[in-house]
Design a protein around this motif. Structure first.
Motif, short mmCIF file in Angstrom:
data_model
loop_
_atom_site.label_atom_id
_atom_site.label_comp_id
_atom_site.label_asym_id
_atom_site.label_seq_id
_atom_site.Cartn_x
_atom_site.Cartn_y
_atom_site.Cartn_z
N UNK A 1 0.83 -1.20 0.00
CA UNK A 1 0.00 0.00 0.00
C UNK A 1 0.87 1.25 0.00
N UNK A 2 0.31 2.34 -0.52
CA UNK A 2 1.03 3.61 -0.59
C UNK A 2 0.15 4.70 0.03
N UNK A 3 0.74 5.47 0.93
CA UNK A 3 0.01 6.44 1.74
C UNK A 3 -0.26 7.71 0.95
N UNK A 4 -1.52 7.90 0.56
CA UNK A 4 -1.89 9.14 -0.11
C UNK A 4 -2.53 10.12 0.86
N UNK A 5 -2.95 9.65 2.02
CA UNK A 5 -3.57 10.54 3.01
C UNK A 5 -2.58 11.61 3.47
N UNK A 6 -1.36 11.19 3.77
CA UNK A 6 -0.35 12.15 4.20
C UNK A 6 -0.08 13.18 3.11
N UNK A 7 0.00 12.72 1.86
CA UNK A 7 0.22 13.64 0.75
C UNK A 7 -0.92 14.64 0.62
N UNK A 8 -2.15 14.18 0.84
CA UNK A 8 -3.30 15.06 0.75
C UNK A 8 -3.29 16.10 1.87
N UNK A 9 -2.80 15.73 3.04
CA UNK A 9 -2.87 16.63 4.19
C UNK A 9 -1.62 17.49 4.37
N UNK A 10 -0.50 17.02 3.86
CA UNK A 10 0.75 17.75 4.11
C UNK A 10 1.42 18.25 2.83
N UNK A 11 0.98 17.72 1.69
CA UNK A 11 1.64 18.09 0.44
C UNK A 11 0.73 18.82 -0.51
N UNK A 12 1.24 19.10 -1.69
CA UNK A 12 0.43 19.72 -2.73
C UNK A 12 -0.03 18.65 -3.70
#
Length: 333
Positions: A288-299
């Protein structure tokens, strides 16, 4: 967009929640799952943003799943938002159908175009045993509501399990008088669906689709009905792996999905997103690859990178591996 094996990936399945109003024996334990916290699951606006980024990469079709997606607050507004995203052509849903009669009008107005309804038996007692909490008449009412609202296609997903002794011909006959598309899915021991997990089902309960096709035709002949033939104009729109057949002059079809006896990995066109924001390249792999962190902390570029990384990790085949550490209610299968 293409994966590393040359397959076009244009389909995104998103689990909205791990919660459900059923406790199906092959999906979650009787006491339910330890529900994810509010902060763990993706927010509605995060899902909308994720789809927008995915559409920019080439995703064209989105399916909302669960758990039971209709228990998620804001689901109608989410459907409306996704249908308005440039590049998205279809928004569909997989549901147990119980809440459809009260929600179908709003869902259709929001842009929901098609629905898959899970129904594994036409026996009311057995239905309650499988779902632990459900009533057959409620799911049947959901099917009626979807058809009355004009959703197209309306599909019924039935997992075929040998020890359940389901009446497969009666299931298939549902397709004769109404534009209903009945699909039989080979039972897969995923998550809590094995003997050790308490269902009592094992490998001997798998009914290969070819055998099931023969069973239905044999019972049809005995009942004085014609046999199934390859579907023609009634074949439903969709982007999945089912092979479709029909009874002569029927309004609907009978489909077979064969993840075990006929791998369709070479045709796989999807990525999956769990309710807690993990992108899964394959149902049968716990990578699995974490997209939640990218959505909350990244652009958006960070979100795009996660999707592309998951895309590059899609395997060519599940190589007879069936099973995952996650429960089906958590994966959004």
């Amino acid at each position: 967009m293409k994966d590393s094996h040359g397959r076009t990936i244009d389909y995104l399945r998103i689990s909205l929640t791990d919660r459900c109003n059923f406790r199906c024996v092959y999906c979650m334990p009787e006491e339910g799952v330890c529900a994810m916290s509010h902060d763990e699951i993706l927010r509605i606006e995060e899902i909308e943003r994720l789809v927008a980024v995915a559409a920019g990469l080439g995703i064209r079709s989105v399916r909302l799943t669960g758990g039971e997606p209709l228990v998620r607050k804001g689901v109608v507004e989410l459907v409306d938002a996704i249908t308005g995203i440039e590049g998205i052509e279809n928004v569909s849903m997989t549901t147990n159908g119980v809440l459809l009669p009260r929600m179908i009008g709003d869902l259709k107005a929001a842009g929901l175009s098609r629905v898959n309804i899970s129904l594994d038996t036409l026996d009311s007692v057995q239905f309650h045993e499988i779902t632990r909490t459900g009533r057959l008449e409620d799911t049947l009412a959901g099917i009626d509501a979807a058809l009355a609202a004009g959703l197209n296609p309306v599909k019924v997903n039935a997992v075929a399990v040998r020890s359940l002794d389901q009446d497969f011909l009666e299931f298939a006959k549902l397709s004769i008088d109404r534009p209903l598309h009945v699909r039989f899915i080979e039972y897969m021991p995923v998550g809590d669906t094995s003997v050790d997990a308490g269902t009592g089902w094992g490998k001997e309960d798998v009914i290969p689709s070819e055998e099931l096709f023969d069973i239905i035709n044999e019972r049809a002949r005995a009942a004085g009905l014609p046999e199934l033939r390859p579907a023609g104009a009634t074949k439903p729109l969709g982007w999945g792996p089912a092979r479709y057949f029909e009874f002569p002059d029927a309004l609907g079809t009978v489909g077979f999905i064969s993840p075990l006896s006929r791998h369709f990995c070479s045709e796989c066109n999807r990525l999956r997103v769990t309710a807690d924001g993990k992108v899964r390249p394959c149902l049968f792999s716990d990578t699995e690859y974490d997209v939640r962190t990218a959505l909350r902390e990244g652009d958006d570029a960070a979100v795009r990178d996660v999707l592309l990384t998951a895309l590059g990790a899609k395997p060519d085949d599940h190589h007879d591996k069936v099973g995952t550490d996650r429960k089906m209610s958590q994966i959004g299968g």
